[in-house]
Design an enzyme around this catalytic site. Sequence first.
Site, short mmCIF file in Angstrom:
data_model
loop_
_atom_site.label_atom_id
_atom_site.label_comp_id
_atom_site.label_asym_id
_atom_site.label_seq_id
_atom_site.Cartn_x
_atom_site.Cartn_y
_atom_site.Cartn_z
N ARG A 31 0.79 -0.76 0.05
CA ARG A 31 -0.35 0.35 0.58
C ARG A 31 0.82 0.92 -0.46
O ARG A 31 0.57 2.64 -0.46
CB ARG A 31 -1.04 0.26 1.40
CG ARG A 31 -2.05 -1.00 1.32
CD ARG A 31 -3.39 -0.80 1.92
NE ARG A 31 -2.58 -0.22 3.92
CZ ARG A 31 -3.24 -0.68 3.98
NH1 ARG A 31 -3.40 -2.25 4.22
NH2 ARG A 31 -2.92 -0.87 5.73
N ASP A 132 -10.12 6.16 17.96
CA ASP A 132 -9.68 6.28 16.13
C ASP A 132 -7.60 7.06 16.45
O ASP A 132 -7.40 7.88 17.11
CB ASP A 132 -9.62 6.92 15.54
CG ASP A 132 -9.93 5.72 14.18
OD1 ASP A 132 -10.63 4.84 13.50
OD2 ASP A 132 -8.75 6.09 13.20
C1 LIG Z 1 -11.64 -0.58 8.47
S1 LIG Z 1 -12.01 0.45 9.77
C2 LIG Z 1 -13.02 0.02 10.80
C3 LIG Z 1 -13.58 1.17 11.95
C4 LIG Z 1 -15.18 0.07 12.04
N1 LIG Z 1 -14.72 -0.27 13.20
C5 LIG Z 1 -15.74 -0.20 11.67
O1 LIG Z 1 -15.84 -1.63 11.83
O2 LIG Z 1 -16.58 -0.15 10.92
C6 LIG Z 1 -9.98 0.90 10.76
C7 LIG Z 1 -10.21 1.94 11.78
O3 LIG Z 1 -8.87 1.63 12.09
C8 LIG Z 1 -7.98 2.91 12.78
N2 LIG Z 1 -6.85 2.63 12.64
C9 LIG Z 1 -5.60 1.92 11.92
N3 LIG Z 1 -4.51 2.08 13.02
C10 LIG Z 1 -4.79 2.13 14.24
C11 LIG Z 1 -4.32 1.66 15.28
N4 LIG Z 1 -2.80 1.48 15.28
N5 LIG Z 1 -4.77 3.10 16.22
C12 LIG Z 1 -6.05 3.17 16.39
N6 LIG Z 1 -6.63 2.89 15.16
C13 LIG Z 1 -5.98 2.61 14.13
C14 LIG Z 1 -8.19 3.76 11.28
O4 LIG Z 1 -7.85 5.17 11.28
C15 LIG Z 1 -9.63 3.00 10.86
O5 LIG Z 1 -10.57 4.71 10.79
#
Ligand SMILES: C[S@@+](CC[C@H](N)C(=O)[O-])C[C@H]1O[C@@H](n2cnc3c(N)ncnc32)[C@H](O)[C@@H]1O
Length: 274
Positions: A31, A132
Amino acid sequence: MKMDFSQFKREIYKRFGINLDGYKEKQLKRRIKSLMMSQGASDFGEYLKMLIQDENQWMKFLDKVTINVSEFFRNPDIFSYLENTILPESFEGKRQVKIWSAACSNGSEPYSLAMIMEDVFPGVSYEIIATDIDENILDAARKGVYDVRMLKNVTPRRLKKYFTQDDEGLYKINEDLKKNISYRKHDLLVDKYGMGYDLIVCRNVTIYFTKETQFDIYTKMNASLKPDGVLFIGATENIIQHRELGFEKISHWFYKKSAYLLQRGDEKNGQVIG
Ligand SMILES: C[S@@+](CC[C@H](N)C(=O)[O-])C[C@H]1O[C@@H](n2cnc3c(N)ncnc32)[C@H](O)[C@@H]1O
């Protein structure tokens, strides 16, 4: 300066505090490389320089790493099961509950949870901590304005009760539904975890992490839950080592903190969010 991917990751952690080591390397590298090339950088050293010098580039990078896709009541059958079976059993007799929506993206997950709390548990006071890693997506969540495509699983009754449509046809969450939700920045790989949760919702984020990191996250989440607390995970996810981690599987996608590991969990607990 030429640099390999491991050095690049170390520099990102040093300069921006984001730990890329916990992410599955192959996917992540693919990516980042495709974004890097599309922005005109030919190697990681040159790309790092761009990220340091240009905030716009950093935003794009963060966007690529985080993957913010979400929607209201994602996997509606599972949310119905949460609403009609899991929560009535787990919240029985409680006057007050604390929920953590971890990696909450644009807010559709915490707002879905708030609608359930309002409709199914009108007498229960509740707090939803929604976190987040991505500040931009948290701003969008606080605003709470959505395109109709994200709302396909919201019933007409809830759409009417909890949203107001603006002149451009976008749907805005009513202020009243926001009152029990607090949005905070939190990195699951770096920051300390809060405690005392009745429910932790952590869906569609650990899929990007290595097995070791997943293990670490679920261990900390176990410690963050109250003795009878429940962890709710994504539709494509499964915690194979749940017993070792101190969970009892109550059904697909739902794990309850087991009694026999309580002490270990309580001792290991951290504090910050919540
Ligand atoms: C695909 S979304 C999932 C959103 C929601 N939980 C759902 O299931 O619809 C993944 C989220 O994880 C967050 N994310 C990625 N790495 C992370 C980290 N190390 N700590 C916290 N959040 C993270 C991203 O910013 C993104 O908003």
